[in-house]
Scaffold this motif. Structure first.
Motif, PDB file in Angstrom:
ATOM      1  N   GLN A   1       0.817  -1.217   0.000  1.00 22.90           N
ATOM      2  CA  GLN A   1       0.000   0.000   0.000  1.00 22.90           C
ATOM      3  C   GLN A   1       0.848   1.264   0.000  1.00 22.90           C
ATOM      4  O   GLN A   1       0.484   2.276   0.597  1.00 22.90           O
ATOM      5  CB  GLN A   1      -0.958   0.007   1.202  1.00 22.90           C
ATOM      6  CG  GLN A   1      -1.895  -1.180   1.288  1.00 22.90           C
ATOM      7  CD  GLN A   1      -2.822  -1.257   0.084  1.00 22.90           C
ATOM      8  OE1 GLN A   1      -3.331  -0.236  -0.394  1.00 22.90           O
ATOM      9  NE2 GLN A   1      -3.026  -2.457  -0.425  1.00 22.90           N
ATOM     10  N   SER A   2       1.989   1.209  -0.674  1.00 18.21           N
ATOM     11  CA  SER A   2       2.831   2.399  -0.763  1.00 18.21           C
ATOM     12  C   SER A   2       2.758   2.961  -2.185  1.00 18.21           C
ATOM     13  O   SER A   2       2.647   2.219  -3.160  1.00 18.21           O
ATOM     14  CB  SER A   2       4.277   2.069  -0.405  1.00 18.21           C
ATOM     15  OG  SER A   2       4.788   1.081  -1.271  1.00 18.21           O
ATOM     16  N   ARG A   3       2.845   4.281  -2.278  1.00 16.60           N
ATOM     17  CA  ARG A   3       2.792   4.951  -3.569  1.00 16.60           C
ATOM     18  C   ARG A   3       4.170   4.963  -4.221  1.00 16.60           C
ATOM     19  O   ARG A   3       5.189   4.953  -3.541  1.00 16.60           O
ATOM     20  CB  ARG A   3       2.286   6.394  -3.407  1.00 16.60           C
ATOM     21  CG  ARG A   3       0.895   6.507  -2.808  1.00 16.60           C
ATOM     22  CD  ARG A   3       0.576   7.960  -2.502  1.00 16.60           C
ATOM     23  NE  ARG A   3      -0.703   8.112  -1.829  1.00 16.60           N
ATOM     24  CZ  ARG A   3      -1.848   8.436  -2.435  1.00 16.60           C
ATOM     25  NH1 ARG A   3      -1.849   8.643  -3.751  1.00 16.60           N
ATOM     26  NH2 ARG A   3      -2.957   8.550  -1.754  1.00 16.60           N
ATOM     27  N   LEU A   4       4.165   5.016  -5.534  1.00 15.23           N
ATOM     28  CA  LEU A   4       5.413   5.140  -6.282  1.00 15.23           C
ATOM     29  C   LEU A   4       5.857   6.589  -6.291  1.00 15.23           C
ATOM     30  O   LEU A   4       5.076   7.510  -6.550  1.00 15.23           O
ATOM     31  CB  LEU A   4       5.239   4.648  -7.717  1.00 15.23           C
ATOM     32  CG  LEU A   4       5.177   3.130  -7.945  1.00 15.23           C
ATOM     33  CD1 LEU A   4       5.003   2.848  -9.430  1.00 15.23           C
ATOM     34  CD2 LEU A   4       6.417   2.458  -7.420  1.00 15.23           C
ATOM     35  N   SER A   5       7.137   6.802  -6.005  1.00 18.75           N
ATOM     36  CA  SER A   5       7.700   8.143  -6.065  1.00 18.75           C
ATOM     37  C   SER A   5       8.225   8.410  -7.469  1.00 18.75           C
ATOM     38  O   SER A   5       8.148   7.559  -8.360  1.00 18.75           O
ATOM     39  CB  SER A   5       8.822   8.276  -5.040  1.00 18.75           C
ATOM     40  OG  SER A   5       9.828   7.310  -5.273  1.00 18.75           O
ATOM     41  N   ALA A   6       8.772   9.593  -7.659  1.00 20.09           N
ATOM     42  CA  ALA A   6       9.254   9.983  -8.982  1.00 20.09           C
ATOM     43  C   ALA A   6      10.389   9.064  -9.414  1.00 20.09           C
ATOM     44  O   ALA A   6      11.254   8.683  -8.634  1.00 20.09           O
ATOM     45  CB  ALA A   6       9.718  11.432  -8.959  1.00 20.09           C
ATOM     46  N   GLY A   7      10.381   8.683 -10.705  1.00 17.96           N
ATOM     47  CA  GLY A   7      11.417   7.819 -11.249  1.00 17.96           C
ATOM     48  C   GLY A   7      10.923   7.059 -12.452  1.00 17.96           C
ATOM     49  O   GLY A   7       9.759   7.179 -12.867  1.00 17.96           O
ATOM     50  N   SER A   8      11.827   6.255 -13.025  1.00 17.48           N
ATOM     51  CA  SER A   8      11.502   5.437 -14.186  1.00 17.48           C
ATOM     52  C   SER A   8      11.454   3.974 -13.756  1.00 17.48           C
ATOM     53  O   SER A   8      12.315   3.512 -12.990  1.00 17.48           O
ATOM     54  CB  SER A   8      12.544   5.635 -15.288  1.00 17.48           C
ATOM     55  OG  SER A   8      12.256   4.834 -16.403  1.00 17.48           O
ATOM     56  N   TYR A   9      10.472   3.221 -14.261  1.00 16.84           N
ATOM     57  CA  TYR A   9      10.241   1.837 -13.823  1.00 16.84           C
ATOM     58  C   TYR A   9      10.060   0.942 -15.042  1.00 16.84           C
ATOM     59  O   TYR A   9       9.461   1.364 -16.054  1.00 16.84           O
ATOM     60  CB  TYR A   9       9.002   1.759 -12.932  1.00 16.84           C
ATOM     61  CG  TYR A   9       9.084   2.651 -11.713  1.00 16.84           C
ATOM     62  CD1 TYR A   9       9.694   2.217 -10.549  1.00 16.84           C
ATOM     63  CD2 TYR A   9       8.570   3.949 -11.737  1.00 16.84           C
ATOM     64  CE1 TYR A   9       9.778   3.039  -9.436  1.00 16.84           C
ATOM     65  CE2 TYR A   9       8.658   4.780 -10.641  1.00 16.84           C
ATOM     66  CZ  TYR A   9       9.264   4.321  -9.487  1.00 16.84           C
ATOM     67  OH  TYR A   9       9.360   5.138  -8.388  1.00 16.84           O
ATOM     68  N   THR A  10      10.586  -0.277 -14.943  1.00 18.85           N
ATOM     69  CA  THR A  10      10.513  -1.250 -16.034  1.00 18.85           C
ATOM     70  C   THR A  10       9.787  -2.492 -15.566  1.00 18.85           C
ATOM     71  O   THR A  10      10.165  -3.103 -14.552  1.00 18.85           O
ATOM     72  CB  THR A  10      11.915  -1.625 -16.531  1.00 18.85           C
ATOM     73  OG1 THR A  10      12.591  -0.457 -16.987  1.00 18.85           O
ATOM     74  CG2 THR A  10      11.836  -2.643 -17.664  1.00 18.85           C
ATOM     75  N   LEU A  11       8.751  -2.869 -16.275  1.00 21.94           N
ATOM     76  CA  LEU A  11       7.952  -4.051 -15.978  1.00 21.94           C
ATOM     77  C   LEU A  11       8.137  -5.082 -17.076  1.00 21.94           C
ATOM     78  O   LEU A  11       8.373  -4.739 -18.231  1.00 21.94           O
ATOM     79  CB  LEU A  11       6.468  -3.687 -15.860  1.00 21.94           C
ATOM     80  CG  LEU A  11       6.069  -2.652 -14.809  1.00 21.94           C
ATOM     81  CD1 LEU A  11       4.599  -2.280 -14.975  1.00 21.94           C
ATOM     82  CD2 LEU A  11       6.321  -3.186 -13.419  1.00 21.94           C
ATOM     83  N   TRP A  12       8.007  -6.327 -16.724  1.00 25.45           N
ATOM     84  CA  TRP A  12       7.973  -7.415 -17.685  1.00 25.45           C
ATOM     85  C   TRP A  12       7.251  -8.600 -17.068  1.00 25.45           C
ATOM     86  O   TRP A  12       7.029  -8.633 -15.852  1.00 25.45           O
ATOM     87  CB  TRP A  12       9.373  -7.803 -18.171  1.00 25.45           C
ATOM     88  CG  TRP A  12      10.296  -8.343 -17.106  1.00 25.45           C
ATOM     89  CD1 TRP A  12      10.932  -7.636 -16.153  1.00 25.45           C
ATOM     90  CD2 TRP A  12      10.641  -9.706 -16.903  1.00 25.45           C
ATOM     91  NE1 TRP A  12      11.674  -8.454 -15.345  1.00 25.45           N
ATOM     92  CE2 TRP A  12      11.526  -9.729 -15.796  1.00 25.45           C
ATOM     93  CE3 TRP A  12      10.318 -10.905 -17.535  1.00 25.45           C
ATOM     94  CZ2 TRP A  12      12.058 -10.928 -15.310  1.00 25.45           C
ATOM     95  CZ3 TRP A  12      10.860 -12.082 -17.070  1.00 25.45           C
ATOM     96  CH2 TRP A  12      11.728 -12.089 -15.971  1.00 25.45           C
ATOM     97  N   ALA A  13       6.885  -9.541 -17.879  1.00 24.05           N
ATOM     98  CA  ALA A  13       6.117 -10.702 -17.409  1.00 24.05           C
ATOM     99  C   ALA A  13       6.715 -11.971 -17.992  1.00 24.05           C
ATOM    100  O   ALA A  13       7.413 -11.943 -19.019  1.00 24.05           O
ATOM    101  CB  ALA A  13       4.646 -10.572 -17.791  1.00 24.05           C
ATOM    102  N   ALA A  14       6.449 -13.073 -17.317  1.00 24.98           N
ATOM    103  CA  ALA A  14       6.903 -14.389 -17.777  1.00 24.98           C
ATOM    104  C   ALA A  14       5.776 -15.388 -17.576  1.00 24.98           C
ATOM    105  O   ALA A  14       5.156 -15.418 -16.505  1.00 24.98           O
ATOM    106  CB  ALA A  14       8.150 -14.834 -17.035  1.00 24.98           C
TER     107      ALA A  14
END
Length: 816
Positions: A757-770
């Motif tokens: 339940q924490s918010r994302l702060s400023a920055g760049s994020y990379t997601l992927w799935a398998a």
């Protein structure tokens, strides 16, 4: 000299030996230890033993035997019931039994016989030891003769296998506390073996009570049961004669038998890890935990390096609990119950099987808001048993902090009182930290002279830390070995790497004053690689606490050798005889050669699997941090160390393009204080095959690629896979951190770089799935990158947010 003369001398020697009484035996009249003309024996146990053996019947029969042995002498056998608790330990510490304890040790009694229920002896031998130890220490002060009776549920056959296990624990405790043991339960087995009574006799329980009393009498008085005591109301004289014979034979046979062998191994145990750097994992996200700070203070004072990780690193950086082989994992029951779930704090589908097993230690937290400690003492047995059972069922080590707390309370009640409402008692925290240090190192570190950390309570002076630490060490060592005398060999060293220009040193002394001279022998575990300035040291009662130094010089030019310097004590003082310790060293370290890492294979397919093993080619001398990247995305991290270089599993997930090309490019990069493994980077091309299986499409559908989201924000990721391919599982990742897993072709999970339940702060994020199909095919998705920007303020120019327009709020939606 003639044969006849030899025979005559032999008969004379035999008669002389028979005429000399055994020193361990005493006549019934000698049981009056306080010389008041009255024989008083106290029987301390639960009202009823296993199998319906009544303690009151035992006392009645024993009193009849003592009266028959000495007519006219006043005799009383009193039964002191243990009713408030299940164990002798609980009775000893329970505040409501204070009056009974005061009466028992007032000096009126001559002999005290202890009997624990066989279920408590079998299930909680450490607690059984603690009760016997504490009661015997007080009885010794009061001048009582203490004996310990072996009690067991009477079996139907003399082949019953329960009795040897119970007898082993009782004899260990008796020898460890210096208390004579009465083999009462063996008398019933002797009766069955000689066919003197059947195992289904209707008077079995009553017969066992009589057998127990007879065994106690034979052991204490050293003579047969008097004839006048063979007349009873519940059976015939012939039966009691047979029972008395069984009791006498059982006592005689038990004296010559060996009831246990080897060291004791229970739930309270010490699992030493002798290493230069201890790797510790604590399932507690608090960074200012006083227990952590105290343990780190102890490690620092012992010149012990550490590698420390918690779930906080999992939430923020995605640190996997299986990325390193840890030496110690500790926490309270709530924290260790979370750690017991193998799927928490990890991105691996299965735990690795080739890592050394850590020492997992659990302790119990005591009730708060109890300044005088009385409520805690009343619940001490229940708290200890709860933690003990928790550790026992999970194969963990139980740290007996509640028992150490109770010992500290009896030593001085001010030791356990909080300094102020809401503040932590730093003495007790330091005691628990020392117990954890002893659990994983089998060492005791006296508190150093340097100042405690800034968070420590200022109103707790240094001397109290020393007292509490010693109480904790003695409690843990005694319960782990079931032996009361505790002395230790203190071995210290501030050096680790040794070469011709830098010799090593170890300092050795004893913890306590020995009663006899103690000789310490020193050696290396690998012969001939190092030269010791002294191979033996002598400590006397006068110089036991004066540290003696041994210098270590290399005796070979072989590079990068790991070895230990060992020290062991030999003495007639049993409290220190056999004490030992060892210290690790690195000899002639050569960092000029270049280290490398290698995979065990370069072919992956559903048939071979998608998990490969990566290992260093040479044993590192420091921790090596390895990062794994696939197709330009960071997917896993691994930590190798000097004690774990046999390899770690790496999970690979080729994407559809990799299957089309037939290759997967994996990049390995390292950082380490070992210069041989520092700043290494190389690529490995794996051959990829689907074995003819159709490759499904896997994609991350939310957030939209290259989108920018107003921060701080709650972000939910979504991944999809072709349902027709038979998807067995679908997993979402943020770099190498697993966000969620589903057994359906759709998976949604919150994107978090902090606690839930924490918010994302400023920055760049990379997601992927398998995705993993039902036939074992693993397919990864293309990476999706999105950004979170700082919230707009009056001074920030308005910027257009890329991606889909935000939805219009309505009355039916709830603001998170």
């Amino acid at each position: 000299m003639t044969l006849g003369l030899w025979k005559k001398i032999g008969w004379l020697a035999a008669l002389a030996a028979a005429a000399v009484p055994r020193p361990a035996q005493a006549a019934a009249a000698d049981l009056d230890r306080n010389n008041d003309g009255f024989i008083r024996v106290a029987w301390l146990s639960a009202p009823q033993q296993a199998g319906g053996i009544n303690a009151a019947d035992i006392c009645s029969d024993l009193e009849s035997m003592l009266k028959a042995a000495k007519p006219g002498k006043p005799v009383r056998v009193a039964f002191e019931p243990v009713t408030l608790t299940r164990t002798l330990m609980g009775w000893w510490y329970h505040p409501d039994a204070q009056a009974a304890r005061a009466q028992l040790f007032s000096g009126a009694y001559d002999v005290l016989v202890l009997a624990e229920h066989d279920a408590c002896v079998n299930d909680y031998p450490e607690f059984f030891f603690e009760g016997v130890r504490a009661i015997n220490a007080q009885a010794r002060t009061a001048g009582l003769r203490t004996a310990l009776a072996v009690m067991s549920r009477p079996g139907l056959s003399f082949r019953d296998k329960r009795l040897p296990a119970i007898a082993e624990a009782v004899y260990r405790v008796g020898d460890g506390c210096g208390v004579e043991v009465i083999p009462a339960a063996f008398a019933w087995r002797e009766t069955l073996a000689r066919n003197r009574l059947p195992g289904t006799s209707p008077v079995r329980a009553r017969s066992c009570a009589y057998l127990t009393a007879a065994a106690v009498y034979v052991q204490l008085a050293g003579e047969r049961v008097p004839k006048d005591a063979l007349e009873t109301y519940w059976t015939t004289r012939r039966t009691t004669e047979a029972l008395a014979l069984s009791a006498r034979e059982a006592v005689a046979n038990a004296r010559a038998a060996r009831h246990y062998s080897g060291p004791f191994a229970g739930v309270v145990r010490i699992e030493p890890r002798i290493k230069q750097r201890l790797k510790i994992y604590v399932p507690n996200t608090s960074t200012d935990d006083p227990l952590r700070q105290n343990l780190q203070f102890i490690l620092d004072a012992a010149f012990q390096e550490w590698f420390w990780k918690t779930p906080a690193e999992w939430y923020t950086d995605g640190f996997d609990r299986y990325a390193s082989a840890f030496d110690l994992v500790y926490g309270d029951m709530q924290q260790m119950s979370l750690y017991a779930d193998p799927q928490l704090y990890t991105s691996l589908s299965l735990p690795p099987t080739n890592q050394p097993t850590p020492c997992t230690a659990v302790f119990c937290r005591l009730p708060a808001d109890d300044p005088d400690g009385l409520a805690t003492l009343r619940r001490l047995e229940a708290i200890s048993i709860e933690g003990y059972e928790f550790a026992k069922t999970r194969g963990m080590v139980f740290v007996p902090f509640p028992i150490a707390w109770a010992r500290a309370h009896q030593t001085d009640a001010t030791l356990v009182r909080p300094p102020a409402p809401g503040r932590v008692n730093d003495w007790l925290t330091y005691m628990l930290a020392n117990m954890l240090y002893t659990t994983v190192t089998d060492r005791y570190l006296p508190p150093p002279e340097k100042a405690k950390p800034r968070h420590a309570n200022a109103d707790h002076p240094h001397g109290r830390h020393d007292l509490c630490a010693r109480i904790g060490f003695e409690t843990l060592r005694q319960l782990a070995t079931l032996r009361e005398p505790v002395n230790a060999l203190l071995m210290s060293s501030g050096t680790y790497r040794i070469d011709a220009d830098r010799p090593g040193f170890v300092g050795i002394r004893l913890l306590d004053r020995p009663s006899r001279e103690a000789r310490v022998f020193c050696a290396t575990d690998i012969p001939g690689i190092a030269q010791l300035s002294r191979e033996s040291l002598i400590f006397t009662p006068e110089n036991f606490d004066i540290e003696q130094t041994v210098r270590i010089l290399p005796a070979t030019n072989a590079p990068s050798l790991f070895f230990h310097v060992m020290a062991s004590v030999q003495s007639e003082d049993k409290s220190v005889d056999g004490a030992n310790d060892l210290r690790p060293f690195l000899l002639n370290f050569d960092d000029r050669s270049q280290g490398s890492l290698a995979f065990d294979r370069t072919l992956i397919s559903p048939r071979t699997g998608y998990t490969v093993l990566l290992r260093p080619t040479e044993r590192p001398c420091e921790i090596v941090h390895v990062r794994i990247a696939q197709n330009g995305r960071f997917t896993q991290e691994i930590y190798f160390s000097p004690d774990h270089d046999s390899g770690s599993p790496v999970q690979l997930a080729p994407c559809a393009d990799d299957y089309a090309k037939g290759t997967l490019l994996v990049t390995v990069s390292t950082t380490s204080a070992d210069l041989r493994y520092h700043d290494i980077s190389f690529d490995v091309a794996f051959r990829v095959s689907a074995d003819g299986t159709p490759v499904p499409q896997v994609r991350v559908t939310a957030p939209v690629p290259d989108s920018v989201i107003e921060g701080p924000a709650f972000v939910t990721a979504r991944a999809e896979a072709d349902a027709a391919a038979g998807i067995g599982s679908l997993t979402l990742f943020l770099d190498h951190k697993r966000l969620g897993i589903a057994t359906a072709p759709v998976c949604s999970a919150a994107v978090e770089k902090g606690p839930p339940q924490s918010r994302l702060s400023a920055g760049s994020y990379t997601l992927w799935a398998a995705a993993t199909t039902s036939n074992g095919l693993v397919v990864g998705s293309a990476p999706v990158t999105f950004s979170v920007r700082e919230p707009l303020t009056r001074d920030t120019p308005v910027a257009r947010v890329a991606g889909p327009a935000p939805s219009t709020p309505s009355d039916k939606k709830v603001n998170p």
